[in-house]
Structure formats: C-alpha cells, structure tokens
Write a protein that holds these residues in place. Sequence first.
Motif, mmCIF file in Angstrom:
data_model
loop_
_atom_site.group_PDB
_atom_site.id
_atom_site.type_symbol
_atom_site.label_atom_id
_atom_site.label_comp_id
_atom_site.label_asym_id
_atom_site.label_seq_id
_atom_site.Cartn_x
_atom_site.Cartn_y
_atom_site.Cartn_z
ATOM 1 N N SER A 218 22.390 -2.299 1.105
ATOM 2 C CA SER A 218 22.029 -2.051 -0.299
ATOM 3 C C SER A 218 20.528 -1.787 -0.385
ATOM 4 C CB SER A 218 22.395 -3.262 -1.160
ATOM 5 O OG SER A 218 21.576 -4.350 -0.808
ATOM 6 N N LEU A 219 20.089 -1.294 -1.533
ATOM 7 C CA LEU A 219 18.662 -1.041 -1.728
ATOM 8 C C LEU A 219 17.866 -2.340 -1.650
ATOM 9 C CD1 LEU A 219 18.516 1.681 -4.534
ATOM 10 C CD2 LEU A 219 17.928 1.929 -2.130
ATOM 11 N N ALA A 220 18.433 -3.431 -2.133
ATOM 12 C CA ALA A 220 17.732 -4.717 -2.067
ATOM 13 C C ALA A 220 17.542 -5.148 -0.616
ATOM 14 C CB ALA A 220 18.504 -5.779 -2.846
ATOM 15 N N GLU A 221 18.567 -4.963 0.208
ATOM 16 C CA GLU A 221 18.452 -5.299 1.634
ATOM 17 C C GLU A 221 17.434 -4.403 2.318
ATOM 18 O OE1 GLU A 221 23.012 -6.849 2.490
ATOM 19 O OE2 GLU A 221 22.545 -4.706 2.658
ATOM 20 N N LEU A 222 17.458 -3.126 1.970
ATOM 21 C CA LEU A 222 16.490 -2.188 2.558
ATOM 22 C C LEU A 222 15.077 -2.537 2.105
ATOM 23 C CD1 LEU A 222 18.520 1.107 2.114
ATOM 24 C CD2 LEU A 222 17.950 -0.002 4.273
ATOM 25 N N ASP A 223 14.926 -2.935 0.850
ATOM 26 C CA ASP A 223 13.614 -3.306 0.323
ATOM 27 C C ASP A 223 13.061 -4.518 1.069
ATOM 28 O OD1 ASP A 223 11.388 -3.229 -1.374
ATOM 29 O OD2 ASP A 223 12.313 -4.654 -2.756
ATOM 30 N N ALA A 224 13.935 -5.449 1.394
ATOM 31 C CA ALA A 224 13.491 -6.638 2.125
ATOM 32 C C ALA A 224 13.152 -6.305 3.580
ATOM 33 C CB ALA A 224 14.577 -7.714 2.070
ATOM 34 N N GLY A 225 13.850 -5.329 4.156
ATOM 35 C CA GLY A 225 13.657 -5.018 5.570
ATOM 36 C C GLY A 225 12.580 -3.991 5.853
ATOM 37 N N LEU A 226 12.276 -3.145 4.905
ATOM 38 C CA LEU A 226 11.288 -2.087 5.127
ATOM 39 C C LEU A 226 9.971 -2.432 4.443
ATOM 40 C CD1 LEU A 226 13.474 1.083 4.490
ATOM 41 C CD2 LEU A 226 12.758 0.159 6.679
ATOM 42 N N ASP A 227 8.913 -1.911 4.983
ATOM 43 C CA ASP A 227 7.603 -2.118 4.395
ATOM 44 C C ASP A 227 7.315 -0.975 3.420
ATOM 45 O OD1 ASP A 227 5.144 -3.249 3.898
ATOM 46 O OD2 ASP A 227 4.168 -2.121 5.514
ATOM 47 N N ALA A 228 8.019 -1.023 2.302
ATOM 48 C CA ALA A 228 7.855 0.019 1.283
ATOM 49 C C ALA A 228 8.299 -0.533 -0.061
ATOM 50 C CB ALA A 228 8.691 1.244 1.658
ATOM 51 N N GLU B 48 0.840 -1.192 0.000
ATOM 52 C CA GLU B 48 0.000 0.000 0.000
ATOM 53 C C GLU B 48 0.879 1.247 0.000
ATOM 54 O OE1 GLU B 48 -2.985 0.259 2.973
ATOM 55 O OE2 GLU B 48 -3.480 -1.851 2.807
ATOM 56 N N ARG B 49 0.280 2.285 -0.467
ATOM 57 C CA ARG B 49 0.990 3.556 -0.479
ATOM 58 C C ARG B 49 1.007 4.119 0.940
ATOM 59 N NH1 ARG B 49 0.130 7.676 -5.223
ATOM 60 N NH2 ARG B 49 2.049 8.798 -4.935
ATOM 61 N N SER B 50 2.151 4.519 1.410
ATOM 62 C CA SER B 50 2.254 5.030 2.776
ATOM 63 C C SER B 50 2.093 6.546 2.792
ATOM 64 C CB SER B 50 3.602 4.644 3.354
ATOM 65 O OG SER B 50 4.636 5.206 2.574
ATOM 66 N N LYS B 51 1.929 7.101 3.988
ATOM 67 C CA LYS B 51 1.788 8.552 4.135
ATOM 68 C C LYS B 51 3.114 9.217 3.799
ATOM 69 C CE LYS B 51 -1.625 8.323 7.791
ATOM 70 N NZ LYS B 51 -1.907 8.616 9.205
ATOM 71 N N PRO B 52 3.072 10.460 3.302
ATOM 72 C CA PRO B 52 4.318 11.157 3.003
ATOM 73 C C PRO B 52 5.209 11.253 4.241
ATOM 74 C CG PRO B 52 2.471 12.353 2.092
ATOM 75 C CD PRO B 52 1.907 11.234 2.914
ATOM 76 N N GLY B 53 6.454 10.927 4.072
ATOM 77 C CA GLY B 53 7.418 11.009 5.164
ATOM 78 C C GLY B 53 7.623 9.709 5.910
ATOM 79 N N THR B 54 6.753 8.742 5.722
ATOM 80 C CA THR B 54 6.870 7.479 6.458
ATOM 81 C C THR B 54 8.106 6.687 6.020
ATOM 82 O OG1 THR B 54 4.480 7.377 6.648
ATOM 83 C CG2 THR B 54 5.681 5.347 7.055
ATOM 84 N N TYR C 134 10.344 -0.548 -3.621
ATOM 85 C CA TYR C 134 11.734 -0.266 -3.994
ATOM 86 C C TYR C 134 11.880 1.183 -4.434
ATOM 87 C CZ TYR C 134 16.255 -1.009 -6.239
ATOM 88 O OH TYR C 134 17.573 -0.938 -6.607
ATOM 89 N N ARG C 135 10.909 1.668 -5.237
ATOM 90 C CA ARG C 135 10.952 3.035 -5.759
ATOM 91 C C ARG C 135 10.860 4.052 -4.623
ATOM 92 N NH1 ARG C 135 13.493 5.602 -8.773
ATOM 93 N NH2 ARG C 135 13.399 3.846 -10.155
ATOM 94 N N GLN C 136 9.997 3.786 -3.634
ATOM 95 C CA GLN C 136 9.869 4.703 -2.494
ATOM 96 C C GLN C 136 11.180 4.775 -1.718
ATOM 97 O OE1 GLN C 136 6.514 2.650 -0.706
ATOM 98 N NE2 GLN C 136 5.187 4.423 -1.104
ATOM 99 N N ILE C 137 11.817 3.649 -1.550
ATOM 100 C CA ILE C 137 13.084 3.620 -0.818
ATOM 101 C C ILE C 137 14.162 4.370 -1.606
ATOM 102 C CG2 ILE C 137 14.903 2.118 0.083
ATOM 103 C CD1 ILE C 137 12.669 0.002 0.540
ATOM 104 N N ALA C 138 14.188 4.149 -2.919
ATOM 105 C CA ALA C 138 15.168 4.846 -3.757
ATOM 106 C C ALA C 138 14.937 6.346 -3.717
ATOM 107 C CB ALA C 138 15.091 4.324 -5.191
ATOM 108 N N ASN C 139 13.671 6.781 -3.757
ATOM 109 C CA ASN C 139 13.379 8.219 -3.681
ATOM 110 C C ASN C 139 13.805 8.799 -2.339
ATOM 111 O OD1 ASN C 139 12.317 8.325 -6.249
ATOM 112 N ND2 ASN C 139 10.203 8.074 -5.586
ATOM 113 N N ALA C 140 13.529 8.078 -1.267
ATOM 114 C CA ALA C 140 13.920 8.553 0.069
ATOM 115 C C ALA C 140 15.442 8.630 0.172
ATOM 116 C CB ALA C 140 13.348 7.635 1.136
ATOM 117 N N ALA C 141 16.131 7.624 -0.370
ATOM 118 C CA ALA C 141 17.598 7.626 -0.342
ATOM 119 C C ALA C 141 18.144 8.801 -1.147
ATOM 120 C CB ALA C 141 18.132 6.310 -0.892
ATOM 121 N N TYR C 142 17.547 9.042 -2.292
ATOM 122 C CA TYR C 142 17.983 10.166 -3.134
ATOM 123 C C TYR C 142 17.811 11.484 -2.379
ATOM 124 C CZ TYR C 142 18.051 13.490 -6.974
ATOM 125 O OH TYR C 142 18.350 14.545 -7.769
ATOM 126 N N ALA C 143 16.652 11.641 -1.724
ATOM 127 C CA ALA C 143 16.394 12.873 -0.983
ATOM 128 C C ALA C 143 17.385 13.037 0.170
ATOM 129 C CB ALA C 143 14.963 12.879 -0.457
#
Length: 193
Positions: A25-35, A3-9, A37-46
């Motif tokens: 790595s992004l793959a490890e973060l994707d497996a560990g976070l409830d988000a 599901e889409r999470s709230k902004p900032g989550t 891959y694209r959301q994690i990459a955007n947050a990392a970029y920011a």
Amino acid sequence: MRERSKPGTVPTLLLQCLADGSCQSLAELDAGLDADYRQIANAAYAFISRGFLERAEHGCFQLTPAGMAAAESGFVVNTRPLRTYQPHLRKRPKNNMRQRAWNAMRISVSFTIGDIVIACVRDEICAEKNLQRYFRALKAAGYLAEMPRRIGGFKRFRLIKDTGPQAPAELQKRRALIDYNLSEKGEIVSCIK
C-alpha cells in the motif's frame, strides 16, 4: 520534513522496492522509502500510466509484467514522473457558447461566423473572437470546410464532420481538439496540418 529529491529518484526507488513482486500500500511504501507520500503517489500514478504498475486490490500496488521486466533490467528513471494526458479526467463542456455554436452549426447547411454569433451568443465577452478561434481550430482539424463563395464579403463555412451532439473542445496548448463523440473517454484530434 523530508528533503526534496532529484527528479527520477523516487520512481526508481519505487520500482526497486516493488521488484520482488510484492503488493504494498502507499502507507507501507511511505514507511519504507525515503520520500514524501505525495512523491510516491505521483510516481505510482506515472507508472500506472506507463503500464508498469497496477492496483492488485484496493490500496495495494504491484508491478505488472512490464514493470517487473523494467525492474529486472535495472531501469533508472532520470526525469520527473511523466504524466500522460488523460482525456477522461477533463471535464466535459456544459452548455457554454461553443456548445451552442456547435448545435447551430449542426442544423445549418452553410453559415458565416456572424450567423453563429447571432444564434448562440448571450452575454459573453469577446464572443466573436472566441468563435473565430474555435472556427480556426475546427477547420484545421477537418471539421469545417470553407465554402468557395462568400456572402456579402463574409466567409461561409459548412460542417463536414458532424461526429455527434457534444461540441469538440479545444486544447490550445496541444493544438488539438478533444471529441467525446468519438469515444467514451474522448479522442484527441490534431489541429496541425
């Protein structure tokens, strides 16, 4: 599908996940976070843009000292990831009408818009209006000066800030110019007086 999470989550989760100083790595973060891959990459970029995150090695992200301090203080992101403007990501203009106009301005002592239109327009549509808008932006940014006397009722201009061969590009929404002559990545020059 997640599901889409709230902004900032997702940025807050990312900050908390890397708070132990680990490099993941992004793959490890994707497996560990409830988000996604694209959301994690955007947050990392920011966070990279803010100086909170760095690439320790290829594909591995780690918090910087500023990021560690933010994580320790309990920093909570309550908006979407902020994407700062990255001038070096913008394509440099090629040999378009404005580049030809800039070249004509650089070799002329004084000129009217009509002189520049004759010198640089090939088959562009609404070329004169386009150049009038470009002239306004250059004038507002301090590149052009309007001469006190007119020729045949037309305003004359002089290029007073010749920064180099690359034509400054107009950023209409930001009301600014980006000038690649001032720095390698391009420098923003405001058009607001």
